[in-house]
Design a protein around this motif. Structure first.
Motif, PDB file in Angstrom:
ATOM      1  N   SER A  16       6.889 -33.643  13.705  1.00 37.46           N
ATOM      2  CA  SER A  16       6.979 -34.330  12.411  1.00 37.46           C
ATOM      3  C   SER A  16       8.196 -33.915  11.600  1.00 37.46           C
ATOM      4  O   SER A  16       8.691 -34.693  10.770  1.00 37.46           O
ATOM      5  CB  SER A  16       5.701 -34.078  11.596  1.00 37.46           C
ATOM      6  OG  SER A  16       5.570 -32.709  11.278  1.00 37.46           O
ATOM      7  N   VAL A  66       5.468 -35.744   4.625  1.00 37.51           N
ATOM      8  CA  VAL A  66       4.641 -36.894   4.260  1.00 37.51           C
ATOM      9  C   VAL A  66       4.586 -37.082   2.754  1.00 37.51           C
ATOM     10  O   VAL A  66       4.756 -38.194   2.238  1.00 37.51           O
ATOM     11  CB  VAL A  66       3.211 -36.743   4.823  1.00 37.51           C
ATOM     12  CG1 VAL A  66       2.286 -37.794   4.227  1.00 37.51           C
ATOM     13  CG2 VAL A  66       3.220 -36.847   6.336  1.00 37.51           C
ATOM     14  N   GLY A 108      -4.345 -45.616   4.236  1.00 39.49           N
ATOM     15  CA  GLY A 108      -4.451 -44.248   4.720  1.00 39.49           C
ATOM     16  C   GLY A 108      -5.781 -44.016   5.414  1.00 39.49           C
ATOM     17  O   GLY A 108      -6.834 -44.375   4.881  1.00 39.49           O
ATOM     18  N   THR A 129       2.493 -44.968  11.170  1.00 40.30           N
ATOM     19  CA  THR A 129       3.127 -43.670  10.929  1.00 40.30           C
ATOM     20  C   THR A 129       2.080 -42.590  10.655  1.00 40.30           C
ATOM     21  O   THR A 129       0.881 -42.834  10.698  1.00 40.30           O
ATOM     22  CB  THR A 129       4.102 -43.775   9.729  1.00 40.30           C
ATOM     23  OG1 THR A 129       4.873 -42.570   9.653  1.00 40.30           O
ATOM     24  CG2 THR A 129       3.361 -43.975   8.424  1.00 40.30           C
ATOM     25  N   GLY A 130       2.578 -41.383  10.384  1.00 38.53           N
ATOM     26  CA  GLY A 130       1.699 -40.274  10.012  1.00 38.53           C
ATOM     27  C   GLY A 130       1.374 -39.351  11.154  1.00 38.53           C
ATOM     28  O   GLY A 130       2.165 -39.172  12.088  1.00 38.53           O
ATOM     29  N   ASN A 131       0.198 -38.779  11.106  1.00 36.91           N
ATOM     30  CA  ASN A 131      -0.238 -37.774  12.068  1.00 36.91           C
ATOM     31  C   ASN A 131      -0.410 -38.335  13.481  1.00 36.91           C
ATOM     32  O   ASN A 131      -0.654 -37.606  14.426  1.00 36.91           O
ATOM     33  CB  ASN A 131      -1.573 -37.174  11.596  1.00 36.91           C
ATOM     34  CG  ASN A 131      -1.933 -35.903  12.315  1.00 36.91           C
ATOM     35  OD1 ASN A 131      -1.154 -34.955  12.343  1.00 36.91           O
ATOM     36  ND2 ASN A 131      -3.108 -35.876  12.919  1.00 36.91           N
ATOM     37  N   MET A 138       7.051 -39.953   9.049  1.00 43.80           N
ATOM     38  CA  MET A 138       7.325 -40.784   7.881  1.00 43.80           C
ATOM     39  C   MET A 138       8.815 -40.980   7.631  1.00 43.80           C
ATOM     40  O   MET A 138       9.253 -42.047   7.209  1.00 43.80           O
ATOM     41  CB  MET A 138       6.694 -40.150   6.639  1.00 43.80           C
ATOM     42  CG  MET A 138       5.202 -40.315   6.510  1.00 43.80           C
ATOM     43  SD  MET A 138       4.717 -42.013   6.161  1.00 43.80           S
ATOM     44  CE  MET A 138       5.563 -42.328   4.620  1.00 43.80           C
ATOM     45  N   MET A 168      -1.226 -45.486   8.069  1.00 40.73           N
ATOM     46  CA  MET A 168      -0.922 -44.098   8.427  1.00 40.73           C
ATOM     47  C   MET A 168      -2.175 -43.256   8.643  1.00 40.73           C
ATOM     48  O   MET A 168      -3.159 -43.373   7.916  1.00 40.73           O
ATOM     49  CB  MET A 168      -0.030 -43.453   7.368  1.00 40.73           C
ATOM     50  CG  MET A 168      -0.640 -43.295   5.994  1.00 40.73           C
ATOM     51  SD  MET A 168       0.521 -42.566   4.806  1.00 40.73           S
ATOM     52  CE  MET A 168       0.916 -40.998   5.580  1.00 40.73           C
ATOM     53  N   VAL A 217      -3.681 -39.611   8.408  1.00 40.02           N
ATOM     54  CA  VAL A 217      -3.408 -38.432   7.603  1.00 40.02           C
ATOM     55  C   VAL A 217      -4.422 -37.341   7.939  1.00 40.02           C
ATOM     56  O   VAL A 217      -5.627 -37.563   7.842  1.00 40.02           O
ATOM     57  CB  VAL A 217      -3.464 -38.740   6.093  1.00 40.02           C
ATOM     58  CG1 VAL A 217      -2.851 -37.600   5.304  1.00 40.02           C
ATOM     59  CG2 VAL A 217      -2.762 -40.034   5.775  1.00 40.02           C
ATOM     60  N   GLN A 225      -2.267 -32.263   6.278  1.00 40.89           N
ATOM     61  CA  GLN A 225      -1.275 -33.017   5.522  1.00 40.89           C
ATOM     62  C   GLN A 225      -1.753 -33.319   4.109  1.00 40.89           C
ATOM     63  O   GLN A 225      -0.962 -33.369   3.168  1.00 40.89           O
ATOM     64  CB  GLN A 225      -0.939 -34.317   6.260  1.00 40.89           C
ATOM     65  CG  GLN A 225      -0.152 -34.111   7.539  1.00 40.89           C
ATOM     66  CD  GLN A 225       0.004 -35.378   8.334  1.00 40.89           C
ATOM     67  OE1 GLN A 225      -0.917 -36.186   8.402  1.00 40.89           O
ATOM     68  NE2 GLN A 225       1.168 -35.570   8.944  1.00 40.89           N
TER      69      GLN A 225
END
Length: 205
Positions: free
Chosen positions: A23, A107, A120, A149-151, A156, A171, A173, A177
């Motif tokens: 990340s 993030v 989210g 996107t995201g975890n 991001m 995303m 999360v 995060q």
């Protein structure tokens, strides 16, 4: 704050990035392309890094602090990007926050600069599956206006300058995060479920 204003702030700041995981790699590239004053911190030694990380370090002739005592040099920074796996209650981070440093994550900072709507997804189990299904459903209708996107493995930072007002970010999360992200307010938030997990990080159920 818009992207231009954020970039100017980064350029005049002394920045620390903790953790050379997936990340943070796009974030590090972004900071170097802005010609920022950056120091990279990681517990791992050089021979434990991936080839991508080693190439990145060589390309930018990076300032490094490595090994078991890698955080001992974390002093005097304006902005500290912590890895999601590091609690903001870490004693070194607390000292820097008390001194006036901004301790944040990739993030947290990037999401503030994205003008799009955000969905989210978090929870103890099923985050990746739910995020992927949500993305595929939204993309089938909205086509190129939807971003994942995201975890889930898509950082991001890669979205900066790409997403526009009217676009949609889906995303994943993680709890790591979300730690200290009190200002993260997605347009749609989904909690898949809640059960004991990551006790080593969260300390208790």
């Amino acid at each position: 704050m818009n992207i231009k204003e954020s970039d100017e702030k980064l350029r005049i700041s002394k920045i620390a990035v903790i953790g050379l995981g997936v990340s943070n790699i796009p974030l590090i590239r972004y900071l170097y392309d802005l010609d920022c004053d950056v120091t990279l911190f990681d517990r791992k030694s050089v021979d434990e890094w991936s080839s991508e990380v080693r190439e990145l370090i060589d390309k930018y002739n990076s300032n490094l602090s490595l090994g078991d005592n890698y955080l001992s040099k974390l002093v005097g920074y304006d902005i500290i990007f912590r890895s999601p796996s590091m609690l903001p209650t870490n004693s070194y981070l607390v000292k820097e926050m008390e001194r006036g440093a901004l301790v944040t994550t990739e993030v947290e900072q990037v999401i503030k600069l994205c003008p799009s709507k955000v969905i989210g997804v978090t929870g103890s189990k099923g985050k990746t599956t739910t995020t992927t299904l949500t993305y595929e459903i939204m993309k089938a209708y909205y086509k190129e206006k939807v971003f994942l996107t995201g975890n889930i493995g898509y950082p991001m930072t890669d979205l900066l300058g790409k997403v526009k007002s009217g676009d949609i970010i889906v995303m994943e999360v993680s709890c790591q995060q979300l730690e200290n992200m009190s200002k993260f307010k997605p347009n749609v938030g989904l909690l898949t479920n809640f059960s004991p997990a990551h006790i080593d990080f969260l300390k208790s159920y």
